[in-house]
Write a protein that holds these residues in place. Structure first.
Motif, PDB file in Angstrom:
ATOM      1  N   LEU A  14       0.898  -1.338   0.126  1.00  0.00           N
ATOM      2  CA  LEU A  14      -0.178  -0.013  -0.085  1.00  0.00           C
ATOM      3  C   LEU A  14       0.766   1.182  -0.033  1.00  0.00           C
ATOM      4  CD1 LEU A  14      -1.891  -2.195   0.706  1.00  0.00           C
ATOM      5  CD2 LEU A  14      -3.057  -0.886   2.491  1.00  0.00           C
ATOM      6  N   LEU A  15       0.648   2.281  -1.010  1.00  0.00           N
ATOM      7  CA  LEU A  15       1.381   3.333  -1.008  1.00  0.00           C
ATOM      8  C   LEU A  15       0.858   4.749  -0.334  1.00  0.00           C
ATOM      9  CD1 LEU A  15       0.767   5.261  -3.707  1.00  0.00           C
ATOM     10  CD2 LEU A  15       1.653   3.445  -5.060  1.00  0.00           C
ATOM     11  N   TYR A  16       1.425   5.499  -0.242  1.00  0.00           N
ATOM     12  CA  TYR A  16       1.030   6.731   0.183  1.00  0.00           C
ATOM     13  C   TYR A  16       0.633   7.841  -1.165  1.00  0.00           C
ATOM     14  CZ  TYR A  16       0.558  11.542   2.385  1.00  0.00           C
ATOM     15  OH  TYR A  16       0.121  12.657   2.524  1.00  0.00           O
ATOM     16  N   PRO A  17      -0.532   7.781  -1.535  1.00  0.00           N
ATOM     17  CA  PRO A  17      -0.703   8.714  -2.901  1.00  0.00           C
ATOM     18  C   PRO A  17      -0.617  10.370  -2.907  1.00  0.00           C
ATOM     19  CG  PRO A  17      -2.851   8.016  -1.733  1.00  0.00           C
ATOM     20  CD  PRO A  17      -1.648   7.816  -0.812  1.00  0.00           C
ATOM     21  N   GLY A  18      -0.554  10.890  -1.796  1.00  0.00           N
ATOM     22  CA  GLY A  18      -0.519  12.104  -1.577  1.00  0.00           C
ATOM     23  C   GLY A  18      -2.155  12.719  -2.238  1.00  0.00           C
ATOM     24  N   THR A  19      -2.108  13.664  -3.186  1.00  0.00           N
ATOM     25  CA  THR A  19      -3.298  14.097  -3.693  1.00  0.00           C
ATOM     26  C   THR A  19      -3.547  13.526  -5.047  1.00  0.00           C
ATOM     27  OG1 THR A  19      -2.236  16.160  -4.772  1.00  0.00           O
ATOM     28  CG2 THR A  19      -3.162  16.134  -2.369  1.00  0.00           C
ATOM     29  N   ALA A  20      -3.132  12.231  -5.411  1.00  0.00           N
ATOM     30  CA  ALA A  20      -3.409  11.717  -6.718  1.00  0.00           C
ATOM     31  C   ALA A  20      -4.661  11.205  -6.814  1.00  0.00           C
ATOM     32  CB  ALA A  20      -2.305  10.568  -6.757  1.00  0.00           C
ATOM     33  N   SER A  21      -5.606  12.428  -7.366  1.00  0.00           N
ATOM     34  CA  SER A  21      -7.009  11.783  -7.481  1.00  0.00           C
ATOM     35  C   SER A  21      -7.344  11.068  -8.840  1.00  0.00           C
ATOM     36  CB  SER A  21      -7.809  13.299  -7.555  1.00  0.00           C
ATOM     37  OG  SER A  21      -7.443  14.033  -8.654  1.00  0.00           O
ATOM     38  N   LEU A  22      -8.542  10.461  -8.930  1.00  0.00           N
ATOM     39  CA  LEU A  22      -8.792   9.908 -10.147  1.00  0.00           C
ATOM     40  C   LEU A  22      -8.390  10.978 -11.259  1.00  0.00           C
ATOM     41  CD1 LEU A  22     -10.170   7.715 -11.741  1.00  0.00           C
ATOM     42  CD2 LEU A  22     -12.549   8.761 -11.372  1.00  0.00           C
ATOM     43  N   GLU A  23      -8.735  12.177 -11.075  1.00  0.00           N
ATOM     44  CA  GLU A  23      -8.859  13.235 -12.201  1.00  0.00           C
ATOM     45  C   GLU A  23      -7.155  13.406 -12.499  1.00  0.00           C
ATOM     46  OE1 GLU A  23     -12.605  13.550 -10.472  1.00  0.00           O
ATOM     47  OE2 GLU A  23     -10.772  14.142  -9.402  1.00  0.00           O
ATOM     48  N   TRP A  24      -6.367  13.404 -11.606  1.00  0.00           N
ATOM     49  CA  TRP A  24      -4.970  13.453 -11.758  1.00  0.00           C
ATOM     50  C   TRP A  24      -4.434  12.133 -12.788  1.00  0.00           C
ATOM     51  CZ3 TRP A  24      -0.844  10.399 -10.680  1.00  0.00           C
ATOM     52  CH2 TRP A  24       0.593  11.148 -10.874  1.00  0.00           C
ATOM     53  N   THR A  25      -4.955  11.065 -12.201  1.00  0.00           N
ATOM     54  CA  THR A  25      -4.362   9.913 -12.523  1.00  0.00           C
ATOM     55  C   THR A  25      -4.887   9.778 -14.553  1.00  0.00           C
ATOM     56  OG1 THR A  25      -6.294   8.723 -12.440  1.00  0.00           O
ATOM     57  CG2 THR A  25      -4.578   8.519 -10.723  1.00  0.00           C
ATOM     58  N   LEU A  26      -5.721  10.369 -14.652  1.00  0.00           N
ATOM     59  CA  LEU A  26      -6.383  10.314 -16.151  1.00  0.00           C
ATOM     60  C   LEU A  26      -5.967  11.800 -16.990  1.00  0.00           C
ATOM     61  CD1 LEU A  26     -10.057   9.151 -15.220  1.00  0.00           C
ATOM     62  CD2 LEU A  26      -8.162   7.891 -16.332  1.00  0.00           C
ATOM     63  N   LYS A  27      -4.960  12.624 -16.384  1.00  0.00           N
ATOM     64  CA  LYS A  27      -4.581  13.548 -17.059  1.00  0.00           C
ATOM     65  C   LYS A  27      -3.114  13.174 -17.379  1.00  0.00           C
ATOM     66  CE  LYS A  27      -4.680  18.634 -16.872  1.00  0.00           C
ATOM     67  NZ  LYS A  27      -5.705  18.703 -17.968  1.00  0.00           N
ATOM     68  N   GLY A  28      -2.937  13.064 -18.802  1.00  0.00           N
ATOM     69  CA  GLY A  28      -1.449  12.571 -19.344  1.00  0.00           C
ATOM     70  C   GLY A  28      -0.417  13.534 -19.139  1.00  0.00           C
ATOM     71  N   VAL A  29      -0.608  14.940 -19.217  1.00  0.00           N
ATOM     72  CA  VAL A  29       0.379  15.776 -18.647  1.00  0.00           C
ATOM     73  C   VAL A  29       1.009  15.547 -17.199  1.00  0.00           C
ATOM     74  CG1 VAL A  29      -0.291  17.297 -20.449  1.00  0.00           C
ATOM     75  CG2 VAL A  29      -0.881  17.674 -18.125  1.00  0.00           C
ATOM     76  N   ASP A  30       0.320  15.158 -16.482  1.00  0.00           N
ATOM     77  CA  ASP A  30       0.727  14.946 -15.049  1.00  0.00           C
ATOM     78  C   ASP A  30       1.115  13.363 -14.808  1.00  0.00           C
ATOM     79  OD1 ASP A  30       0.090  17.496 -14.261  1.00  0.00           O
ATOM     80  OD2 ASP A  30      -1.868  17.111 -13.881  1.00  0.00           O
ATOM     81  N   HIS A  31       0.456  12.471 -15.392  1.00  0.00           N
ATOM     82  CA  HIS A  31       0.448  10.975 -15.080  1.00  0.00           C
ATOM     83  C   HIS A  31       0.845  10.317 -16.437  1.00  0.00           C
ATOM     84  CE1 HIS A  31      -1.456   6.888 -13.881  1.00  0.00           C
ATOM     85  NE2 HIS A  31      -0.106   6.940 -13.655  1.00  0.00           N
ATOM     86  N   SER A  32       1.924   9.771 -16.620  1.00  0.00           N
ATOM     87  CA  SER A  32       2.370   9.102 -17.885  1.00  0.00           C
ATOM     88  C   SER A  32       1.632   7.893 -18.187  1.00  0.00           C
ATOM     89  CB  SER A  32       3.755   8.843 -17.806  1.00  0.00           C
ATOM     90  OG  SER A  32       4.132   7.792 -16.777  1.00  0.00           O
ATOM     91  N   GLY A  33       0.788   7.263 -17.009  1.00  0.00           N
ATOM     92  CA  GLY A  33       0.029   6.098 -17.321  1.00  0.00           C
ATOM     93  C   GLY A  33      -1.458   6.392 -17.761  1.00  0.00           C
ATOM     94  N   ALA A  34      -1.761   7.674 -18.040  1.00  0.00           N
ATOM     95  CA  ALA A  34      -3.223   8.165 -18.113  1.00  0.00           C
ATOM     96  C   ALA A  34      -3.686   7.248 -19.232  1.00  0.00           C
ATOM     97  CB  ALA A  34      -3.394   9.488 -18.403  1.00  0.00           C
ATOM     98  N   LYS A  35      -3.016   7.324 -20.471  1.00  0.00           N
ATOM     99  CA  LYS A  35      -3.505   6.596 -21.613  1.00  0.00           C
ATOM    100  C   LYS A  35      -3.825   4.975 -21.455  1.00  0.00           C
ATOM    101  CE  LYS A  35      -2.500   6.085 -26.671  1.00  0.00           C
ATOM    102  NZ  LYS A  35      -1.447   6.371 -27.769  1.00  0.00           N
TER     103      LYS A  35
END
Length: 330
Positions: free
Chosen positions: A38-59
């Motif tokens: 289990l990792l500490y995610p900080g403020t990594a919301s669903l919206e953040w995970t789906l935004k390619g410029v922030d999260h390289s795994g969005a696609k």
């Protein structure tokens, strides 16, 4: 005297019959063990995970790639980077919490109940302030029956949004909303919700999310009846456990017997008990031959709200060795 002996015999037989109906404790030595981080995610919301410029795994996420499939082996490193301040978009400065918590998960069933057990080493005092002085530990599990978007990809991440309480885009005026009481919005903002309960959510321009874009009550009731929710159970070390669901908001109530835990030496053990065929609103029926999506969250060392450690999302099934968590019948 004869009459008295008859009464005593009747009571003894009744007691034996009652004892026969009690659920025996699972033999955990016979339950397969799954290790996960289990990792500490900080403020990594669903919206953040789906935004390619922030999260390289969005696609990849949008294409169905699971968070665990991509990050499982590096979860500890990701968490360490976030708590050290190495990802300022997720945690602006270094914080005094572990980057990850390694846990062992086991599951079993007896044809009537599902049992899950989590074990991990106690997090020693980090020097961080106690956010929840009543509960040293809180542990939650969320189960999806295949009808919640992104629950198959990231487990409980489907309920995490950028405009929740203690998140960056929380609406400070949310407590004044007409439906604030119905949504259990207190002075610090909204609780978890699913995109299924909103007309839209956004990550284009801040504020991200869509807490105030609520569908009608009739639409949400229909989704609840059709199983479009996350079934949640929570253990609390200093209070009664809670049971409920997440859809338009996190809706939970105290229910005895659904979770228990203890700290022995340096090891926490928390177990959950769920009826397989529960008819309670907000409970999924857990059936043979079906695969479910499950996520875990641990609030350790008196932490609260977004300051938790979370799993990356895993599969759960009864008597199915292909599932990440295989609940084998005893």
């Amino acid at each position: 005297m004869k009459k008295m002996m008859t009464i005593i015999s009747t009571l003894v037989l009744a007691t034996i019959a009652t004892m026969g109906t009690l659920q025996a404790a699972p033999d955990w030595s016979k339950a397969p063990a799954k290790k996960m981080t289990l990792l500490y995610p900080g403020t990594a919301s669903l919206e953040w995970t789906l935004k390619g410029v922030d999260h390289s795994g969005a696609k990849a996420m949008k294409g169905g790639e699971t968070c665990a499939g991509c990050h499982d082996k590096e979860a500890a490193d990701v968490g360490k980077k976030i708590v050290s301040g190495g990802k300022p978009d997720l945690e602006k400065t270094a914080i005094k919490v572990p980057g990850s918590i390694p846990i062992t998960v086991q599951a079993t069933h007896d044809g009537a109940n599902l049992y899950l057990r989590l074990q991990w080493k106690d997090t020693k005092s980090t020097g961080a302030p106690k956010m929840d002085e009543k509960n040293q530990v809180k542990v939650a599990m969320m189960i999806d029956a295949g009808k919640v978007d992104y629950a198959d990809v990231g487990g409980c991440w489907a309920s995490c949004h950028h405009d929740l309480r203690t998140m960056p885009d929380v609406d400070k005026n949310a407590p004044n909303h007409a439906k604030a009481k119905a949504l259990d919005i207190r002075k610090n903002g909204p609780t978890k919700y699913l995109k299924e309960s909103r007309t839209s959510i956004t990550n284009k321009e801040h504020p991200w999310g869509g807490w105030d874009k609520l569908k009608s009550g009739a639409e949400i009731d229909k989704e609840l009846k059709e199983g479009e929710f996350l079934d949640i159970v929570q253990y609390r070390s200093g209070a009664a456990p809670r049971d409920g669901y997440v859809l338009d908001a996190r809706r939970m109530k105290e229910v005895e017997g659904v979770a228990e835990g203890k700290l022995e030496g340096d090891t926490w053990t928390v177990s959950f008990t769920r009826k397989l065929a529960s008819a309670e609103i907000g409970d999924h029926k857990i059936e043979p031959g079906k695969t479910y999506h499950i996520g875990f969250a641990i609030h350790d060392a008196y932490s609260n709200e977004r300051h938790h450690h979370v799993s990356l999302g895993h599969s759960l099934a009864l008597d199915n060795a292909k599932a990440d968590i295989n609940a084998v019948k005893q």
